[in-house]
Design a protein around this motif. Structure first.
Motif, PDB file in Angstrom:
ATOM      1  N   PHE A 193      61.935-102.011  26.499  1.00 51.34           N
ATOM      2  CA  PHE A 193      62.263-103.667  27.084  1.00 51.34           C
ATOM      3  C   PHE A 193      62.193-104.355  25.765  1.00 51.34           C
ATOM      4  O   PHE A 193      61.407-105.144  25.282  1.00 51.34           O
ATOM      5  N   GLY A 194      62.748-103.430  24.770  1.00 44.64           N
ATOM      6  CA  GLY A 194      63.254-104.181  23.759  1.00 44.64           C
ATOM      7  C   GLY A 194      62.051-104.713  22.437  1.00 44.64           C
ATOM      8  O   GLY A 194      60.801-103.918  22.208  1.00 44.64           O
ATOM      9  N   HIS A 195      62.195-105.537  22.072  1.00 43.52           N
ATOM     10  CA  HIS A 195      61.279-106.504  21.612  1.00 43.52           C
ATOM     11  C   HIS A 195      59.925-106.683  21.908  1.00 43.52           C
ATOM     12  O   HIS A 195      58.870-106.604  21.501  1.00 43.52           O
ATOM     13  N   ALA A 196      59.911-106.952  23.430  1.00 44.66           N
ATOM     14  CA  ALA A 196      58.726-106.979  24.126  1.00 44.66           C
ATOM     15  C   ALA A 196      57.563-106.024  24.023  1.00 44.66           C
ATOM     16  O   ALA A 196      56.722-105.901  24.219  1.00 44.66           O
ATOM     17  N   GLY A 197      58.343-105.126  24.067  1.00 45.09           N
ATOM     18  CA  GLY A 197      57.964-103.496  24.306  1.00 45.09           C
ATOM     19  C   GLY A 197      57.149-103.304  22.470  1.00 45.09           C
ATOM     20  O   GLY A 197      56.252-102.883  22.803  1.00 45.09           O
ATOM     21  N   GLU A 198      57.627-103.499  21.452  1.00 42.63           N
ATOM     22  CA  GLU A 198      57.938-103.074  19.856  1.00 42.63           C
ATOM     23  C   GLU A 198      56.008-104.126  19.964  1.00 42.63           C
ATOM     24  O   GLU A 198      55.118-103.801  19.245  1.00 42.63           O
ATOM     25  N   ASP A 199      56.624-105.593  20.136  1.00 40.00           N
ATOM     26  CA  ASP A 199      55.209-106.673  19.925  1.00 40.00           C
ATOM     27  C   ASP A 199      54.178-106.064  21.339  1.00 40.00           C
ATOM     28  O   ASP A 199      53.017-106.074  19.726  1.00 40.00           O
ATOM     29  N   GLU A 200      54.388-105.143  22.508  1.00 42.21           N
ATOM     30  CA  GLU A 200      52.811-104.741  23.207  1.00 42.21           C
ATOM     31  C   GLU A 200      52.560-104.266  22.658  1.00 42.21           C
ATOM     32  O   GLU A 200      50.619-103.361  22.467  1.00 42.21           O
ATOM     33  N   LEU A 201      53.042-103.144  21.893  1.00 40.14           N
ATOM     34  CA  LEU A 201      52.634-101.396  21.150  1.00 40.14           C
ATOM     35  C   LEU A 201      51.828-102.279  20.155  1.00 40.14           C
ATOM     36  O   LEU A 201      50.865-101.165  19.402  1.00 40.14           O
ATOM     37  N   GLN A 202      52.072-103.116  19.432  1.00 36.87           N
ATOM     38  CA  GLN A 202      51.622-103.066  17.638  1.00 36.87           C
ATOM     39  C   GLN A 202      50.632-103.213  17.890  1.00 36.87           C
ATOM     40  O   GLN A 202      49.404-103.657  17.853  1.00 36.87           O
ATOM     41  N   ILE A 203      50.142-104.284  19.393  1.00 33.50           N
ATOM     42  CA  ILE A 203      49.398-105.177  20.009  1.00 33.50           C
ATOM     43  C   ILE A 203      48.316-103.397  20.360  1.00 33.50           C
ATOM     44  O   ILE A 203      46.426-104.415  19.795  1.00 33.50           O
ATOM     45  N   GLN A 204      48.551-102.916  20.907  1.00 36.91           N
ATOM     46  CA  GLN A 204      47.696-102.183  21.564  1.00 36.91           C
ATOM     47  C   GLN A 204      47.351-100.947  20.372  1.00 36.91           C
ATOM     48  O   GLN A 204      46.470-100.266  20.531  1.00 36.91           O
ATOM     49  N   MET A 205      47.929-101.304  19.425  1.00 30.69           N
ATOM     50  CA  MET A 205      47.770 -99.952  18.062  1.00 30.69           C
ATOM     51  C   MET A 205      47.235-100.567  16.835  1.00 30.69           C
ATOM     52  O   MET A 205      46.793-100.193  16.648  1.00 30.69           O
ATOM     53  N   GLN A 206      46.680-101.927  17.345  1.00 29.63           N
ATOM     54  CA  GLN A 206      45.949-102.250  15.829  1.00 29.63           C
ATOM     55  C   GLN A 206      44.475-101.877  15.408  1.00 29.63           C
ATOM     56  O   GLN A 206      44.664-102.045  14.270  1.00 29.63           O
ATOM     57  N   ASN A 207      44.259-100.852  16.131  1.00 33.43           N
ATOM     58  CA  ASN A 207      43.083-100.935  15.525  1.00 33.43           C
ATOM     59  C   ASN A 207      43.385 -99.241  14.629  1.00 33.43           C
ATOM     60  O   ASN A 207      41.772 -98.630  15.333  1.00 33.43           O
ATOM     61  N   TYR A 208      44.953 -98.662  15.243  1.00 34.28           N
ATOM     62  CA  TYR A 208      45.493 -97.587  14.468  1.00 34.28           C
ATOM     63  C   TYR A 208      45.838 -97.346  14.190  1.00 34.28           C
ATOM     64  O   TYR A 208      46.921 -95.922  14.653  1.00 34.28           O
ATOM     65  N   GLY A 209      46.287 -97.613  13.687  1.00 34.40           N
ATOM     66  CA  GLY A 209      47.383 -98.128  12.150  1.00 34.40           C
ATOM     67  C   GLY A 209      48.860 -98.869  13.103  1.00 34.40           C
ATOM     68  O   GLY A 209      50.119 -98.464  12.181  1.00 34.40           O
ATOM     69  N   GLY A 210      48.780 -99.299  14.196  1.00 36.05           N
ATOM     70  CA  GLY A 210      49.982-100.613  14.368  1.00 36.05           C
ATOM     71  C   GLY A 210      51.284 -99.639  14.781  1.00 36.05           C
ATOM     72  O   GLY A 210      51.097 -98.154  14.544  1.00 36.05           O
ATOM     73  N   PHE A 211      52.127-100.302  14.806  1.00 35.02           N
ATOM     74  CA  PHE A 211      53.625 -99.816  15.335  1.00 35.02           C
ATOM     75  C   PHE A 211      54.317-100.411  14.536  1.00 35.02           C
ATOM     76  O   PHE A 211      54.232-102.172  14.722  1.00 35.02           O
TER      77      PHE A 211
END
Length: 391
Positions: free
Chosen positions: A106-124
């Motif tokens: 899902f392009g940049h939308a997918g990257e943005d969401e994984l960054q949110i989900q991973m913000q407490n675990y090192g980010g994406f």
């Protein structure tokens, strides 16, 4: 037939490569950089690009670009520019083919969401994920993880857009810092001219195919584009030369001309910077203090105006926003479910979680999701959240 320019003194050469982290015998049939290219093409991550998208989702239409078709277009442009400048075309092509391997569905939308989900675990970060793919996640060889690419290719993968030493303090870049401590990639310098060519080829390719895809999707028309810098003059010129031509052909002709104009500009500006900077070696490229391969100021301004138009009329269009919203919910719900109930993961991935702390489990789950295609992510979500698919 045009002659091939002589090799530039600032070009990389496979015979002078700094080698690989794990020493290997040379290939009898390919240069070191061509071998890197072939290793990338044969990866699972590269094959999955065929159903990963940038703006539209894969099921929305077969005529829109995917990450795979985009990567092939970038590689073609990069190889052409590198050849014309007397650079190593295999290295430029290799970096171009690798540059999107870390993008999630899902392009940049997918990257943005994984960054949110991973913000407490090192980010994406998709560039870091690409590096992770080629150095760790692709498991195809008995002696090492990853692809064991040459130093020059790894350098190009992680810093084709410029020096990255200032990013090493970011949690998402910790893996890069650890790798660099073992295998110095000179992250404070610019990358090779070939890697910089790949970066500019990416800009050329995606701006042109977003114009093409946007018209085909009905988000804007050729008439509206006539007032937009860069593409507008190409449309005017194409219509002037072929006044009775079908608009669909005019669109393609205008895009073709815009690619040519951007390539010509890069060539002219690069030669100007070579002369101005006295660039005579690959080391001069890395220590120049600015990019060697670049658009002129006028082209950069026109490109900014085109991107502003695309941002307003395409990337923020309500239809695209709706797709982005759905895509982000799919990834968020899957990530949270896998963290709460890891036993629903496929056996291979569940086994990889054993013995890891929470951050380690999150990173593995992120790797799993980032590797999905659009279609697979949609189907996995349906199986996990909609019982009727089992009837």
């Amino acid at each position: 037939m045009p002659s091939i320019p002589p090799r530039a003194p600032y070009a990389e050469s496979p015979s002078r490569s700094r080698g690989r982290k794990f020493a290997e015998d040379l290939s009898k049939t390919r240069s070191a950089f061509a071998r890197d290219r072939d290793r990338i093409i044969h990866t699972s991550a590269f094959r999955r690009l065929k159903e990963k998208t940038q703006v539209f989702v894969a099921h929305e239409g077969d005529h829109f670009r995917t990450r795979l078709t985009h990567s092939l277009e970038v590689a073609q442009i990069a190889r052409s520019i590198a050849t014309a400048l007397g650079l190593d075309p295999d290295l430029a092509e290799t970096v171009a083919l690798a540059h999107d391997l870390g993008h999630p569905p899902f392009g940049h939308a997918g990257e943005d969401e994984l960054q949110i989900q991973m913000q407490n675990y090192g980010g994406f970060d998709h560039n870091v994920q690409t590096f992770r793919v080629v150095t760790k996640l692709e498991r195809r060889y008995p002696r090492f993880e990853g692809l064991n690419l040459t130093w020059e290719t790894l350098e190009g993968v992680i810093k084709h857009n410029g020096p990255v030493a200032d990013k090493l303090e970011k949690p998402s870049w910790r893996g890069i810092a650890e790798f660099d401590a073992q295998y110095d990639l000179r992250l404070s310098t610019w990358a090779s001219a070939e890697a910089q060519v790949a970066a500019l080829a990416d800009d050329i390719a995606y701006n042109n195919h977003d114009v093409d895809d946007g018209v085909q999707a009905g988000l804007f028309t050729l008439e509206e584009l006539r007032a937009v810098p860069l593409i507008g003059p190409q449309i005017e010129g194409a219509w002037a030369d072929y006044p009775d031509c079908d608009p669909s052909i005019i669109r393609l002709e205008a895009v073709r001309r815009m690619i040519g104009a951007m390539v010509d500009d890069v060539m002219a500006e690069t030669r100007r910077r070579v002369e101005q900077g006295g660039v005579k070696s690959p080391e001069d490229v890395r220590t120049l203090g600015q990019a060697l391969i670049s658009f002129s100021r006028d082209m950069a301004e026109d490109l900014s105006a085109l991107r502003l138009f695309l941002m307003e009329r395409m990337y923020r269009h309500w239809k695209v926003n709706r797709t982005r919203s759905q895509a982000r919910r799919i990834l968020a719900e899957m990530f949270q479910l896998f963290m709460a109930e890891p036993e629903v993961l496929p056996t291979e991935w569940y086994q990889r979680l054993q013995g890891r702390d929470e951050a380690g489990r999150a990173r593995m789950i992120c790797d799993y999701i980032a590797g999905m295609t659009d279609r697979y992510a949609i189907e996995e979500h349906r199986k996990l959240f909609h019982l009727e698919v089992w009837n």
